[in-house]
Design a protein around this motif. Structure first.
Motif, PDB file in Angstrom:
ATOM      1  N   MET A   4     -18.434 -51.735  -8.453  1.00 52.46           N
ATOM      2  CA  MET A   4     -18.419 -50.169  -9.371  1.00 52.46           C
ATOM      3  C   MET A   4     -16.994 -49.947  -9.881  1.00 52.46           C
ATOM      4  SD  MET A   4     -18.957 -47.982  -6.294  1.00 52.46           S
ATOM      5  CE  MET A   4     -18.280 -47.288  -4.896  1.00 52.46           C
ATOM      6  N   ILE A   5     -16.315 -49.115 -10.475  1.00 54.92           N
ATOM      7  CA  ILE A   5     -15.567 -48.655 -11.519  1.00 54.92           C
ATOM      8  C   ILE A   5     -15.010 -47.532 -10.761  1.00 54.92           C
ATOM      9  CG2 ILE A   5     -14.307 -47.788 -13.674  1.00 54.92           C
ATOM     10  CD1 ILE A   5     -15.698 -50.256 -14.797  1.00 54.92           C
ATOM     11  N   ILE A   6     -13.706 -47.459 -10.170  1.00 57.34           N
ATOM     12  CA  ILE A   6     -13.098 -46.471  -9.771  1.00 57.34           C
ATOM     13  C   ILE A   6     -12.067 -45.812  -9.865  1.00 57.34           C
ATOM     14  CG2 ILE A   6     -11.900 -45.444  -7.337  1.00 57.34           C
ATOM     15  CD1 ILE A   6     -14.954 -45.576  -7.406  1.00 57.34           C
ATOM     16  N   ARG A   7     -12.088 -44.688 -10.595  1.00 56.28           N
ATOM     17  CA  ARG A   7     -10.691 -44.485 -11.166  1.00 56.28           C
ATOM     18  C   ARG A   7      -9.770 -43.471 -10.506  1.00 56.28           C
ATOM     19  NH1 ARG A   7     -13.285 -40.420 -15.753  1.00 56.28           N
ATOM     20  NH2 ARG A   7     -13.920 -39.770 -14.042  1.00 56.28           N
ATOM     21  N   ALA A  43     -18.907 -41.483   1.816  1.00 56.94           N
ATOM     22  CA  ALA A  43     -17.901 -40.700   1.176  1.00 56.94           C
ATOM     23  C   ALA A  43     -17.706 -39.687   0.394  1.00 56.94           C
ATOM     24  CB  ALA A  43     -16.231 -41.159   1.614  1.00 56.94           C
ATOM     25  N   GLY A  44     -19.063 -40.417   0.096  1.00 55.13           N
ATOM     26  CA  GLY A  44     -19.177 -39.668  -1.839  1.00 55.13           C
ATOM     27  C   GLY A  44     -18.421 -40.126  -2.349  1.00 55.13           C
ATOM     28  N   VAL A  45     -18.199 -41.367  -2.114  1.00 54.58           N
ATOM     29  CA  VAL A  45     -17.673 -41.927  -3.761  1.00 54.58           C
ATOM     30  C   VAL A  45     -18.646 -42.614  -4.507  1.00 54.58           C
ATOM     31  CG1 VAL A  45     -15.792 -43.564  -4.357  1.00 54.58           C
ATOM     32  CG2 VAL A  45     -15.459 -42.041  -2.424  1.00 54.58           C
ATOM     33  N   GLN A  46     -18.660 -42.478  -5.780  1.00 50.58           N
ATOM     34  CA  GLN A  46     -20.190 -43.471  -6.356  1.00 50.58           C
ATOM     35  C   GLN A  46     -18.706 -44.212  -7.787  1.00 50.58           C
ATOM     36  OE1 GLN A  46     -22.990 -40.331  -7.170  1.00 50.58           O
ATOM     37  NE2 GLN A  46     -24.136 -40.876  -5.643  1.00 50.58           N
ATOM     38  N   HIS A  47     -19.416 -44.701  -8.549  1.00 48.47           N
ATOM     39  CA  HIS A  47     -19.278 -45.477 -10.083  1.00 48.47           C
ATOM     40  C   HIS A  47     -18.939 -44.110 -10.588  1.00 48.47           C
ATOM     41  CE1 HIS A  47     -19.177 -47.461 -12.732  1.00 48.47           C
ATOM     42  NE2 HIS A  47     -19.816 -47.235 -13.864  1.00 48.47           N
ATOM     43  N   GLY A  48     -17.504 -44.974 -11.209  1.00 51.36           N
ATOM     44  CA  GLY A  48     -16.661 -43.654 -11.979  1.00 51.36           C
ATOM     45  C   GLY A  48     -16.006 -42.422 -11.188  1.00 51.36           C
ATOM     46  N   ASP A  49     -16.183 -42.035 -10.048  1.00 50.13           N
ATOM     47  CA  ASP A  49     -15.623 -40.865  -9.235  1.00 50.13           C
ATOM     48  C   ASP A  49     -14.085 -41.078  -9.489  1.00 50.13           C
ATOM     49  OD1 ASP A  49     -18.444 -39.755  -8.562  1.00 50.13           O
ATOM     50  OD2 ASP A  49     -17.689 -40.474  -6.818  1.00 50.13           O
ATOM     51  N   MET A  50     -13.787 -40.495 -10.025  1.00 45.37           N
ATOM     52  CA  MET A  50     -12.007 -39.927  -9.463  1.00 45.37           C
ATOM     53  C   MET A  50     -11.330 -39.195  -8.146  1.00 45.37           C
ATOM     54  SD  MET A  50      -9.373 -39.642 -11.859  1.00 45.37           S
ATOM     55  CE  MET A  50      -9.862 -38.623 -13.830  1.00 45.37           C
ATOM     56  N   ILE A  51     -10.527 -40.619  -8.079  1.00 37.89           N
ATOM     57  CA  ILE A  51      -9.505 -40.581  -6.728  1.00 37.89           C
ATOM     58  C   ILE A  51      -8.099 -40.156  -7.016  1.00 37.89           C
ATOM     59  CG2 ILE A  51      -9.112 -41.959  -4.679  1.00 37.89           C
ATOM     60  CD1 ILE A  51     -11.942 -40.759  -4.767  1.00 37.89           C
ATOM     61  N   TYR A  52      -7.705 -39.397  -6.122  1.00 35.59           N
ATOM     62  CA  TYR A  52      -6.401 -39.530  -6.479  1.00 35.59           C
ATOM     63  C   TYR A  52      -5.441 -39.770  -5.235  1.00 35.59           C
ATOM     64  CZ  TYR A  52      -8.067 -36.127  -9.199  1.00 35.59           C
ATOM     65  OH  TYR A  52      -8.899 -35.123 -10.581  1.00 35.59           O
ATOM     66  N   MET A  53      -4.451 -40.057  -5.751  1.00 38.89           N
ATOM     67  CA  MET A  53      -3.792 -40.843  -4.804  1.00 38.89           C
ATOM     68  C   MET A  53      -1.876 -40.802  -4.915  1.00 38.89           C
ATOM     69  SD  MET A  53      -3.768 -45.026  -5.762  1.00 38.89           S
ATOM     70  CE  MET A  53      -2.633 -44.666  -7.408  1.00 38.89           C
ATOM     71  N   GLN A  54      -1.521 -40.223  -4.059  1.00 38.49           N
ATOM     72  CA  GLN A  54       0.026 -40.220  -3.629  1.00 38.49           C
ATOM     73  C   GLN A  54       0.602 -40.782  -2.398  1.00 38.49           C
ATOM     74  OE1 GLN A  54       3.105 -36.752  -1.753  1.00 38.49           O
ATOM     75  NE2 GLN A  54       1.269 -35.469  -2.991  1.00 38.49           N
ATOM     76  N   TYR A  55       1.823 -41.026  -3.794  1.00 43.40           N
ATOM     77  CA  TYR A  55       2.786 -42.636  -2.837  1.00 43.40           C
ATOM     78  C   TYR A  55       4.339 -42.580  -2.856  1.00 43.40           C
ATOM     79  CZ  TYR A  55       1.764 -43.885  -7.519  1.00 43.40           C
ATOM     80  OH  TYR A  55       1.625 -44.400  -8.677  1.00 43.40           O
ATOM     81  N   PRO A  56       5.589 -42.818  -2.186  1.00 43.94           N
ATOM     82  CA  PRO A  56       6.886 -42.144  -1.833  1.00 43.94           C
ATOM     83  C   PRO A  56       7.202 -42.942  -3.104  1.00 43.94           C
ATOM     84  CG  PRO A  56       6.105 -43.423  -0.233  1.00 43.94           C
ATOM     85  CD  PRO A  56       4.682 -43.181  -1.075  1.00 43.94           C
ATOM     86  N   PHE A  57       6.721 -43.372  -4.295  1.00 47.29           N
ATOM     87  CA  PHE A  57       7.736 -44.198  -4.249  1.00 47.29           C
ATOM     88  C   PHE A  57       7.164 -43.908  -6.552  1.00 47.29           C
ATOM     89  CE2 PHE A  57       5.331 -46.067  -2.878  1.00 47.29           C
ATOM     90  CZ  PHE A  57       3.672 -46.760  -4.138  1.00 47.29           C
ATOM     91  N   GLU A  58       7.844 -44.501  -7.152  1.00 49.27           N
ATOM     92  CA  GLU A  58       7.803 -44.272  -8.647  1.00 49.27           C
ATOM     93  C   GLU A  58       7.152 -45.536  -9.591  1.00 49.27           C
ATOM     94  OE1 GLU A  58      10.900 -42.848 -11.414  1.00 49.27           O
ATOM     95  OE2 GLU A  58      10.718 -40.395 -10.231  1.00 49.27           O
TER      96      GLU A  58
END
Length: 299
Positions: A1-4, A70-85
Protein backbone atom coordinates in the motif's frame (compact mmCIF):
# COMPACT_ATOMS: atom_id res chain seq x y z
CA UNK A 1 0.00 0.00 0.00
CA UNK A 2 1.06 3.60 -0.55
CA UNK A 3 1.80 5.74 2.50
CA UNK A 4 2.23 9.51 2.26
CA UNK A 5 4.89 11.00 4.51
CA UNK A 6 4.71 14.66 5.49
CA UNK A 7 7.67 16.41 7.11
CA UNK A 8 8.73 20.02 7.41
CA UNK A 9 10.75 19.52 4.23
CA UNK A 10 7.85 18.37 2.07
CA UNK A 11 5.65 15.46 1.02
CA UNK A 12 6.94 12.02 0.00
CA UNK A 13 5.47 8.60 -0.76
CA UNK A 14 6.65 5.09 -0.08
CA UNK A 15 5.19 1.64 -0.69
CA UNK A 16 4.98 -0.70 2.29
CA UNK A 17 3.50 -4.14 2.92
CA UNK A 18 -0.06 -3.75 4.24
CA UNK A 19 0.51 -6.70 6.57
CA UNK A 20 3.69 -5.16 8.00
CA UNK A 21 4.43 -3.50 11.31
CA UNK A 22 5.54 -0.02 12.38
CA UNK A 23 9.07 -1.42 12.34
CA UNK A 24 8.57 -2.46 8.72
CA UNK A 25 7.45 1.07 7.93
CA UNK A 26 10.52 2.53 9.61
CA UNK A 27 12.79 0.13 7.71
CA UNK A 28 11.15 1.11 4.42
CA UNK A 29 11.60 4.79 5.22
CA UNK A 30 15.26 4.19 6.02
CA UNK A 31 15.74 2.23 2.79
CA UNK A 32 13.78 4.44 0.37
CA UNK A 33 14.64 7.84 1.81
CA UNK A 34 18.19 7.10 3.05
CA UNK A 35 17.39 8.11 6.61
CA UNK A 36 18.39 6.65 9.94
CA UNK A 37 15.32 4.89 11.37
CA UNK A 38 16.36 5.70 14.94
CA UNK A 39 16.21 9.48 14.45
CA UNK A 40 12.70 9.65 13.03
CA UNK A 41 9.50 10.22 15.04
CA UNK A 42 6.30 9.07 13.35
CA UNK A 43 2.70 9.93 14.17
CA UNK A 44 -0.73 10.25 12.60
CA UNK A 45 -1.11 13.53 14.50
CA UNK A 46 -0.30 16.62 12.42
CA UNK A 47 0.75 18.50 15.56
CA UNK A 48 4.00 16.53 15.52
CA UNK A 49 5.39 18.80 12.79
CA UNK A 50 5.49 21.85 15.08
CA UNK A 51 6.06 20.08 18.38
CA UNK A 52 9.20 20.76 20.43
CA UNK A 53 8.64 17.51 22.34
CA UNK A 54 8.21 14.82 19.67
CA UNK A 55 8.80 12.08 22.23
CA UNK A 56 5.25 12.72 23.51
CA UNK A 57 3.75 11.26 20.33
CA UNK A 58 3.49 7.54 21.11
CA UNK A 59 0.85 6.28 18.63
CA UNK A 60 3.50 4.86 16.25
CA UNK A 61 6.34 4.28 18.71
CA UNK A 62 5.87 0.51 19.09
CA UNK A 63 7.79 -1.17 16.25
CA UNK A 64 5.95 -4.46 16.81
CA UNK A 65 2.52 -2.89 16.32
CA UNK A 66 0.88 -3.95 13.06
CA UNK A 67 -0.03 -1.13 10.71
CA UNK A 68 -3.64 -2.30 10.51
CA UNK A 69 -3.91 -2.26 14.30
CA UNK A 70 -2.50 1.26 14.31
CA UNK A 71 -5.21 2.31 11.87
CA UNK A 72 -2.78 2.91 9.00
CA UNK A 73 -4.37 2.25 5.62
CA UNK A 74 -3.61 2.72 1.95
CA UNK A 75 -3.21 6.40 1.13
CA UNK A 76 -2.95 7.56 4.76
CA UNK A 77 -0.81 10.52 5.75
CA UNK A 78 1.92 9.88 8.33
CA UNK A 79 3.80 12.82 9.84
CA UNK A 80 7.57 12.72 10.43
CA UNK A 81 9.92 14.79 12.52
CA UNK A 82 13.71 14.43 12.53
CA UNK A 83 16.61 16.57 13.83
CA UNK A 84 18.16 17.49 10.46
CA UNK A 85 17.30 19.09 7.13
CA UNK A 86 16.70 17.34 3.83
CA UNK A 87 15.90 18.28 0.26
CA UNK A 88 12.65 16.65 -0.84
CA UNK A 89 11.63 16.39 -4.47
CA UNK A 90 8.02 17.17 -5.29
CA UNK A 91 5.78 14.10 -5.63
CA UNK A 92 3.53 16.01 -8.03
CA UNK A 93 4.85 15.53 -11.53
CA UNK A 94 4.67 18.50 -13.86
CA UNK A 95 2.40 18.08 -16.82
CA UNK A 96 3.72 18.37 -20.35
CA UNK A 97 2.04 21.77 -20.50
CA UNK A 98 3.79 23.00 -17.34
CA UNK A 99 7.15 21.62 -18.51
CA UNK A 100 7.07 23.23 -21.92
CA UNK A 101 9.64 25.83 -22.83
CA UNK A 102 8.90 29.55 -22.74
CA UNK A 103 7.12 30.65 -25.89
CA UNK A 104 6.11 27.13 -26.96
CA UNK A 105 2.88 26.92 -28.90
CA UNK A 106 0.05 24.41 -28.76
CA UNK A 107 -3.09 23.97 -30.83
CA UNK A 108 -6.55 23.69 -29.28
CA UNK A 109 -6.71 20.02 -30.36
CA UNK A 110 -3.40 19.28 -28.62
CA UNK A 111 -4.54 21.04 -25.45
CA UNK A 112 -7.82 19.08 -25.33
CA UNK A 113 -5.96 15.79 -25.91
CA UNK A 114 -3.72 16.44 -22.89
CA UNK A 115 -6.58 17.19 -20.50
CA UNK A 116 -7.74 14.74 -17.84
CA UNK A 117 -11.46 15.12 -17.35
CA UNK A 118 -13.36 14.10 -14.23
CA UNK A 119 -16.94 13.82 -15.35
CA UNK A 120 -20.15 12.23 -14.21
CA UNK A 121 -20.52 8.60 -15.30
CA UNK A 122 -23.88 8.14 -17.00
CA UNK A 123 -24.25 4.35 -16.57
CA UNK A 124 -23.10 2.09 -13.75
CA UNK A 125 -21.29 -1.21 -14.25
CA UNK A 126 -23.67 -2.86 -11.80
CA UNK A 127 -27.19 -3.16 -13.21
CA UNK A 128 -28.77 -4.32 -9.95
CA UNK A 129 -27.96 -5.79 -6.55
CA UNK A 130 -30.04 -8.18 -4.43
CA UNK A 131 -29.37 -9.36 -0.88
CA UNK A 132 -30.04 -12.66 0.78
CA UNK A 133 -32.90 -11.82 3.14
CA UNK A 134 -31.43 -13.68 6.11
CA UNK A 135 -27.95 -12.15 5.72
CA UNK A 136 -29.35 -8.62 5.41
CA UNK A 137 -31.66 -9.07 8.39
CA UNK A 138 -28.89 -10.46 10.63
CA UNK A 139 -26.65 -7.52 9.77
CA UNK A 140 -29.20 -4.80 10.51
CA UNK A 141 -30.81 -6.52 13.50
CA UNK A 142 -27.56 -6.51 15.49
CA UNK A 143 -27.00 -2.83 14.77
CA UNK A 144 -30.57 -2.02 15.69
CA UNK A 145 -30.93 -4.14 18.81
CA UNK A 146 -27.40 -4.02 20.28
CA UNK A 147 -26.09 -0.67 19.03
CA UNK A 148 -29.35 1.21 18.42
CA UNK A 149 -27.66 2.77 15.38
CA UNK A 150 -25.58 4.86 17.79
CA UNK A 151 -22.34 4.10 15.94
CA UNK A 152 -21.41 2.82 12.50
CA UNK A 153 -20.94 -0.85 11.61
CA UNK A 154 -19.44 -2.40 8.50
CA UNK A 155 -19.15 -5.70 6.68
CA UNK A 156 -17.72 -7.35 3.56
CA UNK A 157 -20.14 -8.65 0.93
CA UNK A 158 -19.67 -12.06 -0.68
CA UNK A 159 -21.71 -13.26 -3.62
CA UNK A 160 -21.79 -13.53 -7.40
CA UNK A 161 -22.18 -11.38 -10.51
CA UNK A 162 -23.47 -12.27 -13.96
CA UNK A 163 -22.64 -11.04 -17.45
CA UNK A 164 -25.47 -8.50 -17.38
CA UNK A 165 -23.95 -6.77 -14.35
CA UNK A 166 -26.42 -8.09 -11.79
CA UNK A 167 -24.86 -8.69 -8.35
CA UNK A 168 -26.28 -11.11 -5.80
CA UNK A 169 -25.11 -10.93 -2.17
CA UNK A 170 -25.28 -14.25 -0.31
CA UNK A 171 -23.26 -13.53 2.85
CA UNK A 172 -21.91 -10.66 4.94
CA UNK A 173 -18.69 -11.02 6.95
CA UNK A 174 -18.18 -8.50 9.77
CA UNK A 175 -14.46 -8.17 10.57
CA UNK A 176 -13.07 -6.68 13.83
CA UNK A 177 -13.56 -2.92 13.66
CA UNK A 178 -13.50 0.39 15.48
CA UNK A 179 -16.32 2.83 14.96
CA UNK A 180 -17.90 6.05 16.14
CA UNK A 181 -20.99 7.92 14.94
CA UNK A 182 -18.89 9.51 12.15
CA UNK A 183 -16.05 7.10 11.34
CA UNK A 184 -15.50 3.41 10.66
CA UNK A 185 -12.23 1.47 10.40
CA UNK A 186 -12.38 -2.26 9.67
CA UNK A 187 -9.34 -4.49 10.22
CA UNK A 188 -8.35 -5.93 6.85
CA UNK A 189 -6.14 -8.74 5.56
CA UNK A 190 -6.38 -10.67 8.82
CA UNK A 191 -6.21 -14.46 9.12
CA UNK A 192 -9.94 -14.48 9.83
CA UNK A 193 -10.68 -12.61 6.59
CA UNK A 194 -8.47 -15.01 4.65
CA UNK A 195 -10.49 -17.91 6.08
CA UNK A 196 -13.69 -16.13 5.05
CA UNK A 197 -12.25 -15.72 1.53
CA UNK A 198 -11.38 -19.42 1.40
CA UNK A 199 -14.84 -20.52 2.54
CA UNK A 200 -16.51 -18.14 0.08
CA UNK A 201 -14.37 -19.39 -2.79
CA UNK A 202 -15.15 -23.00 -1.85
CA UNK A 203 -18.84 -22.11 -2.13
CA UNK A 204 -18.36 -20.43 -5.51
CA UNK A 205 -18.54 -16.87 -4.17
CA UNK A 206 -16.24 -13.84 -4.29
CA UNK A 207 -16.05 -10.36 -2.79
CA UNK A 208 -18.64 -8.15 -4.45
CA UNK A 209 -18.43 -5.05 -2.24
CA UNK A 210 -18.98 -3.80 1.27
CA UNK A 211 -21.80 -2.53 3.47
CA UNK A 212 -21.99 -0.10 6.37
CA UNK A 213 -24.59 1.47 8.62
CA UNK A 214 -24.87 5.16 9.26
CA UNK A 215 -25.48 6.29 12.81
CA UNK A 216 -28.75 7.89 13.86
CA UNK A 217 -26.89 11.16 14.42
CA UNK A 218 -28.59 13.98 12.52
CA UNK A 219 -26.95 14.76 9.16
CA UNK A 220 -27.73 16.82 6.07
CA UNK A 221 -25.90 14.69 3.52
CA UNK A 222 -26.21 11.28 1.88
CA UNK A 223 -22.57 10.19 2.37
CA UNK A 224 -19.68 12.06 3.96
CA UNK A 225 -16.18 12.41 2.52
CA UNK A 226 -14.71 9.47 4.45
CA UNK A 227 -17.47 7.18 3.19
CA UNK A 228 -16.90 8.33 -0.40
CA UNK A 229 -13.15 7.73 -0.05
CA UNK A 230 -13.77 4.25 1.38
CA UNK A 231 -16.27 3.43 -1.36
CA UNK A 232 -13.72 4.39 -4.02
CA UNK A 233 -11.01 2.33 -2.29
CA UNK A 234 -13.27 -0.74 -2.18
CA UNK A 235 -14.10 -0.36 -5.86
CA UNK A 236 -10.39 -0.15 -6.67
CA UNK A 237 -9.83 -3.38 -4.71
CA UNK A 238 -12.86 -5.45 -5.79
CA UNK A 239 -13.38 -4.22 -9.35
CA UNK A 240 -15.91 -2.33 -11.43
CA UNK A 241 -18.78 -4.57 -10.25
CA UNK A 242 -18.21 -3.53 -6.61
CA UNK A 243 -21.31 -2.33 -4.75
CA UNK A 244 -21.60 -0.28 -1.59
CA UNK A 245 -24.57 -0.96 0.66
CA UNK A 246 -25.72 1.82 2.99
CA UNK A 247 -28.06 1.01 5.85
CA UNK A 248 -29.76 3.82 7.76
CA UNK A 249 -32.54 4.30 10.27
CA UNK A 250 -35.39 6.60 9.24
CA UNK A 251 -37.45 7.91 12.17
CA UNK A 252 -40.87 9.54 11.74
CA UNK A 253 -44.03 10.18 13.75
CA UNK A 254 -45.32 6.80 12.61
CA UNK A 255 -42.27 4.91 13.89
CA UNK A 256 -38.89 3.88 12.51
CA UNK A 257 -37.83 1.99 9.40
CA UNK A 258 -34.49 0.52 8.34
CA UNK A 259 -33.51 1.50 4.79
CA UNK A 260 -31.09 -0.37 2.49
CA UNK A 261 -29.61 1.58 -0.42
CA UNK A 262 -26.93 0.64 -2.97
CA UNK A 263 -24.26 2.89 -4.52
CA UNK A 264 -21.28 2.64 -6.86
CA UNK A 265 -18.24 4.86 -7.33
CA UNK A 266 -17.43 6.05 -10.85
CA UNK A 267 -14.71 4.30 -12.84
CA UNK A 268 -12.52 7.40 -12.55
CA UNK A 269 -12.22 6.72 -8.81
CA UNK A 270 -10.01 3.63 -9.26
CA UNK A 271 -6.93 5.35 -10.76
CA UNK A 272 -7.37 8.27 -8.34
CA UNK A 273 -7.40 5.92 -5.34
CA UNK A 274 -4.64 3.61 -6.59
CA UNK A 275 -2.31 6.61 -6.79
CA UNK A 276 -3.39 7.72 -3.30
CA UNK A 277 -4.59 11.06 -4.65
CA UNK A 278 -8.03 10.96 -3.06
CA UNK A 279 -8.31 11.96 0.56
CA UNK A 280 -10.92 13.47 2.85
CA UNK A 281 -10.57 16.54 4.98
CA UNK A 282 -11.17 15.47 8.64
CA UNK A 283 -12.45 18.91 9.61
CA UNK A 284 -14.66 19.18 6.53
CA UNK A 285 -16.56 15.90 6.35
CA UNK A 286 -18.34 16.98 3.15
CA UNK A 287 -15.15 17.56 1.12
CA UNK A 288 -12.89 15.17 -0.80
CA UNK A 289 -9.60 16.46 -2.16
CA UNK A 290 -7.80 15.37 -5.33
CA UNK A 291 -4.61 17.45 -5.53
CA UNK A 292 -5.97 21.02 -5.89
CA UNK A 293 -9.52 19.97 -6.86
CA UNK A 294 -12.36 19.68 -4.35
CA UNK A 295 -15.54 17.66 -4.66
CA UNK A 296 -18.55 18.18 -2.41
CA UNK A 297 -20.60 15.21 -1.26
CA UNK A 298 -24.19 15.25 -2.47
CA UNK A 299 -26.72 16.77 -0.14
Amino acid sequence: MIIRLRSRDGLERITVDAAGTVGTLRQQISSDLSMSRDNVTLSKDQKLLLSKTPEQFKDLSNNKLRLKQAGVQHGDMIYMQYPFERTVQSVVKKSVFEGRGFGAKMTVEQLIAKQTRIERQEESHCASVSFDKHAANMFQSYVQSALAFSIKRGGILYGNKDEEGNVTVHAIYEPPQEASPETLQMERETEEEMRADFIAKSLGMEKVGWIFTQSSKERDYIMNSEEISQMAAWQDEVGEHCVTGVVSLAVSDEGSDVHFEAFQAGIVSSPVVSEALLKHAPLKMLCCCVESLFFTAAH
